[in-house]
Write a protein that holds these residues in place. Structure first.
Motif, PDB file in Angstrom:
ATOM      1  N   ASN A 288       0.824  -1.200   0.000  1.00 42.51           N
ATOM      2  CA  ASN A 288       0.000   0.000   0.000  1.00 42.51           C
ATOM      3  C   ASN A 288       0.861   1.255   0.000  1.00 42.51           C
ATOM      4  O   ASN A 288       1.973   1.244   0.532  1.00 42.51           O
ATOM      5  N   CYS A 316      -7.258  -1.344  12.091  1.00 42.26           N
ATOM      6  CA  CYS A 316      -5.836  -1.003  12.019  1.00 42.26           C
ATOM      7  C   CYS A 316      -5.370  -0.220  13.222  1.00 42.26           C
ATOM      8  O   CYS A 316      -6.072   0.686  13.677  1.00 42.26           O
ATOM      9  N   TYR A 396     -14.192 -10.529  12.837  1.00 41.42           N
ATOM     10  CA  TYR A 396     -13.442  -9.746  11.848  1.00 41.42           C
ATOM     11  C   TYR A 396     -12.136  -9.356  12.503  1.00 41.42           C
ATOM     12  O   TYR A 396     -12.134  -8.781  13.594  1.00 41.42           O
ATOM     13  N   GLY A 398      -7.923  -7.898  12.037  1.00 44.21           N
ATOM     14  CA  GLY A 398      -6.873  -7.292  11.226  1.00 44.21           C
ATOM     15  C   GLY A 398      -5.843  -8.350  10.877  1.00 44.21           C
ATOM     16  O   GLY A 398      -5.575  -9.248  11.674  1.00 44.21           O
ATOM     17  N   MET A 399      -5.252  -8.230   9.687  1.00 40.34           N
ATOM     18  CA  MET A 399      -4.224  -9.193   9.298  1.00 40.34           C
ATOM     19  C   MET A 399      -2.931  -8.930  10.073  1.00 40.34           C
ATOM     20  O   MET A 399      -2.019  -9.744  10.061  1.00 40.34           O
ATOM     21  N   ARG A 412       3.124  -9.439   5.809  1.00 42.14           N
ATOM     22  CA  ARG A 412       2.525  -8.196   5.306  1.00 42.14           C
ATOM     23  C   ARG A 412       3.146  -6.969   6.003  1.00 42.14           C
ATOM     24  O   ARG A 412       3.205  -5.897   5.454  1.00 42.14           O
ATOM     25  N   TYR A 413       3.554  -7.194   7.249  1.00 38.27           N
ATOM     26  CA  TYR A 413       4.113  -6.087   8.033  1.00 38.27           C
ATOM     27  C   TYR A 413       5.631  -6.207   8.138  1.00 38.27           C
ATOM     28  O   TYR A 413       6.248  -5.599   8.992  1.00 38.27           O
ATOM     29  N   GLY A 425      -2.908  -4.490  14.472  1.00 38.50           N
ATOM     30  CA  GLY A 425      -4.331  -4.648  14.200  1.00 38.50           C
ATOM     31  C   GLY A 425      -5.000  -5.363  15.356  1.00 38.50           C
ATOM     32  O   GLY A 425      -4.324  -5.860  16.260  1.00 38.50           O
TER      33      GLY A 425
HETATM   34  P1  XMP Z   1     -11.715  -1.669   6.553  1.00 42.06           P
HETATM   35  O1  XMP Z   1     -11.816  -0.298   7.092  1.00 42.06           O
HETATM   36  O2  XMP Z   1     -12.444  -1.846   5.263  1.00 42.06           O
HETATM   37  O3  XMP Z   1     -10.160  -1.865   6.227  1.00 42.06           O
HETATM   38  O4  XMP Z   1     -12.088  -2.699   7.560  1.00 42.06           O
HETATM   39  C1  XMP Z   1      -9.651  -2.985   5.573  1.00 42.06           C
HETATM   40  C2  XMP Z   1      -8.201  -2.778   5.221  1.00 42.06           C
HETATM   41  O5  XMP Z   1      -7.400  -2.606   6.399  1.00 42.06           O
HETATM   42  C3  XMP Z   1      -6.074  -3.053   6.143  1.00 42.06           C
HETATM   43  N1  XMP Z   1      -5.707  -3.977   7.209  1.00 42.06           N
HETATM   44  C4  XMP Z   1      -4.946  -3.649   8.267  1.00 42.06           C
HETATM   45  N2  XMP Z   1      -4.273  -2.510   8.571  1.00 42.06           N
HETATM   46  N3  XMP Z   1      -3.531  -3.505  10.592  1.00 42.06           N
HETATM   47  C5  XMP Z   1      -3.538  -2.459   9.725  1.00 42.06           C
HETATM   48  O6  XMP Z   1      -2.905  -1.442  10.014  1.00 42.06           O
HETATM   49  C6  XMP Z   1      -4.181  -4.672  10.355  1.00 42.06           C
HETATM   50  O7  XMP Z   1      -4.160  -5.594  11.157  1.00 42.06           O
HETATM   51  C7  XMP Z   1      -4.917  -4.742   9.121  1.00 42.06           C
HETATM   52  N4  XMP Z   1      -5.624  -5.756   8.537  1.00 42.06           N
HETATM   53  C8  XMP Z   1      -6.094  -5.232   7.376  1.00 42.06           C
HETATM   54  C9  XMP Z   1      -6.068  -3.709   4.789  1.00 42.06           C
HETATM   55  O8  XMP Z   1      -5.503  -2.799   3.884  1.00 42.06           O
HETATM   56  C10 XMP Z   1      -7.552  -3.943   4.522  1.00 42.06           C
HETATM   57  O9  XMP Z   1      -7.871  -4.025   3.156  1.00 42.06           O
END
Ligand code: XMP
Length: 497
Positions: A288, A316, A396, A398-399, A412-413, A425
């Motif tokens: 990104n 996030c 739901y 965070g990755m 990814r990180y 996340g």
């Molecule tokens: P929404 O707001 O649609 O966001 O739920 C989804 C996007 O968030 C990113 N993503 C993360 N960013 N920590 C982060 O900082 C995480 O653990 C994490 N997991 C996902 C990713 O770009 C996704 O499409």
């Protein structure tokens, strides 16, 4: 009146979608004249500008098939083995129908002792060897099994023998017609495995037919040159991802997303060059990114699309943990302005929680929006519903949450080689939203109304109006944001369609 975008976004503030508001323009066409057709990347066109995020609580085969059936697309996550990720792509692509049931198999000598063995499936399939790619001998409907007095007996003694099946290539309408004509409750869909026998790949129930026939029709489905649904997949930037990609390409993946929270790295740039050289026909989305500088580096390396967002996602914590990121409205505007000069479409990733955010993202220059939380509570997201405080919810996460990283997403990180793991996340849950097949068409109708108010009959026209300073914006004060939401009521029911 109002500010041109270039001036508004040049004041040193990081604006989110909620911070800004468009001033209305002039309407000279009806809502239905608005076209939302777009490009995900240089060569992948979509009729609906929505993308399901590559997260393990959002996009597997059901979501990918459903999104493609709506003219949108799903990106299958990579928090699993390469062969499993490839099988999820194959499964989504083998469908002509927009959903996917859990399939449960038994061999004739097995018995079914508890209702839990059905999981959420309406029936269990009995095959010669008790596995998916073996001859179908019979079916056991859950409703029939419930009536059985003695559950210990072998399934072969009570299964419905020689059940009919239909080819997986049948359309939803064909299968619906067949069920109605033959008054069946369900029918399995089978695929011929290149002469190596049949494989049961899905099933359709009479309940599915009733549910889906009540949903509004949206756009043309996303179908590739192979005649199958368009499906994307995520990979990382490690050496092992080259091998993973080989599996995905064999499975027919249509577009690949390089999944990284900070994409402007030597690892990603080398991976872009490798992929462009090895698979010149494959569209590749990098990211990104949130700045023009990051974007330029990836464009120069050869990406066909850019994913924009850092720390704006609902789960996030990157901005808090690492002190880097950008407000999503500013990030989308800045990156899209640069990317447009090279004809590279932008995916606005994260921070979407209503149709207004989608209008803002698309008007500020994005070609699609990528969503996680907006889709996570749907029927098509992986996982099962639970009851929490009297509400039906789905997990739901965070990755970058510790829980997801334990399964491998720490790459990814760029944290997979680090000795200590730091979460970026959280893990949570989101409310049941029903089927994406229902709420995406309504959401797109709302987006079209937003475009109409702006006097933009297409994404291109919105981008042109913004860049020529015809569209004007303003920053909303805190009080303006309160005024813009529902306020002053003792109670109200939030129902949009
Ligand atoms: P929404 O707001 O649609 O966001 O739920 C989804 C996007 O968030 C990113 N993503 C993360 N960013 N920590 C982060 O900082 C995480 O653990 C994490 N997991 C996902 C990713 O770009 C996704 O499409």
């Amino acid at each position: 009146d109002g500010f041109p975008a270039a001036r508004l976004f040049d004041q040193g503030f990081s604006y989110t979608y909620d911070d800004v508001i468009f001033l209305p323009h002039y309407i000279d066409f009806p809502t239905d004249a608005v076209s939302l057709s777009t490009k995900l990347s240089r060569r992948v066109a979509l009729a609906t500008p929505c993308v399901a995020s590559p997260m393990d609580t959002v996009t597997e085969s059901s979501m990918a098939a459903a999104m493609a059936s709506l003219g949108a697309i799903g990106i299958i996550h990579s928090n699993t083995t390469p062969s499993h990720q490839a099988s999820l792509i194959r499964l989504a692509k083998s469908h002509k129908i927009p959903f996917n049931h859990d399939l449960i198999f038994k061999s004739p000598s097995d018995s079914i002792l508890s209702a839990e063995e059905f999981s959420s499936a309406p029936c269990i399939f009995v095959t010669e060897s008790g596995t998916q790619n073996s001859k179908l001998l019979g079916t056991v409907a859950k409703s029939d099994w419930e009536k059985l007095a003695e559950k210990e007996i072998r399934v072969s003694e009570y299964m419905t023998k020689s059940p009919v099946s239909l080819p997986a290539g049948y359309s939803f309408e064909d299968v619906a017609g067949y069920l109605a004509k033959n008054k069946l409750q369900f029918v399995p869909l089978v695929r011929d495995n290149d002469g190596e026998g049949e494989e049961i790949v899905n099933l359709v129930t009479a309940d599915d037919v009733e549910r889906i026939q009540g949903f509004p029709k949206l756009a043309l489905p996303s179908v590739g040159f192979d005649g199958e649904f368009l499906v994307g997949a995520a990979i990382g930037t490690r050496e092992t991802d080259k091998e993973r990609l080989e599996h995905l390409v064999k499975a027919g993946v249509n577009v690949v997303v390089l999944d990284s929270s900070q994409g402007n790295s030597i690892y990603q740039i080398e991976m872009i060059k490798y992929i462009k050289q090895t698979y010149p026909e494959l569209d590749l989305i990098g990211g990104n990114v949130v700045t023009a500088y990051q974007a330029q580096n990836l464009i120069q390396a050869g990406v066909d699309g850019l994913r924009v967002g850092m720390g704006s996602g609902s789960i996030c914590t990157t901005q808090e943990v690492c002190a880097v990121g950008r407000g999503q409205a500013t990030a989308v505007y800045k990156v899209a302005s640069i990317a447009a000069q090279s004809g590279v479409p932008v995916v606005a990733d994260g921070g979407i929680s209503n149709s207004g955010h989608i209008v803002k993202a698309l008007t500020l220059g994005a070609s699609t929006v990528m969503m996680g939380s907006f889709l996570a509570g749907s029927h098509e997201a992986p996982g099962t519903y639970e009851i929490q405080g009297g509400r039906r919810v789905k997990k739901y996460r965070g990755m970058g949450s510790l829980e997801a990283m334990m399964k491998g997403s720490d790459a990814r990180y760029l944290g997979d080689k680090a000795k200590l793991k730091i979460a970026q996340g959280v893990v949570g849950s989101v409310a049941d939203k029903g089927s994406v097949l229902k709420f995406i068409p309504y959401t797109m109708q709302a987006v079209k109304q937003g475009f109409q108010d702006l006097g933009a009959s297409s994404l291109q026209s919105a981008h042109d109006l913004l860049r020529s300073d015809v569209l004007r914006l303003e920053v909303r004060t805190g009080a303006a944001q309160v005024e813009g939401g529902v306020h002053g009521l003792v109670s109200y029911e939030k129902k949009s369609f």
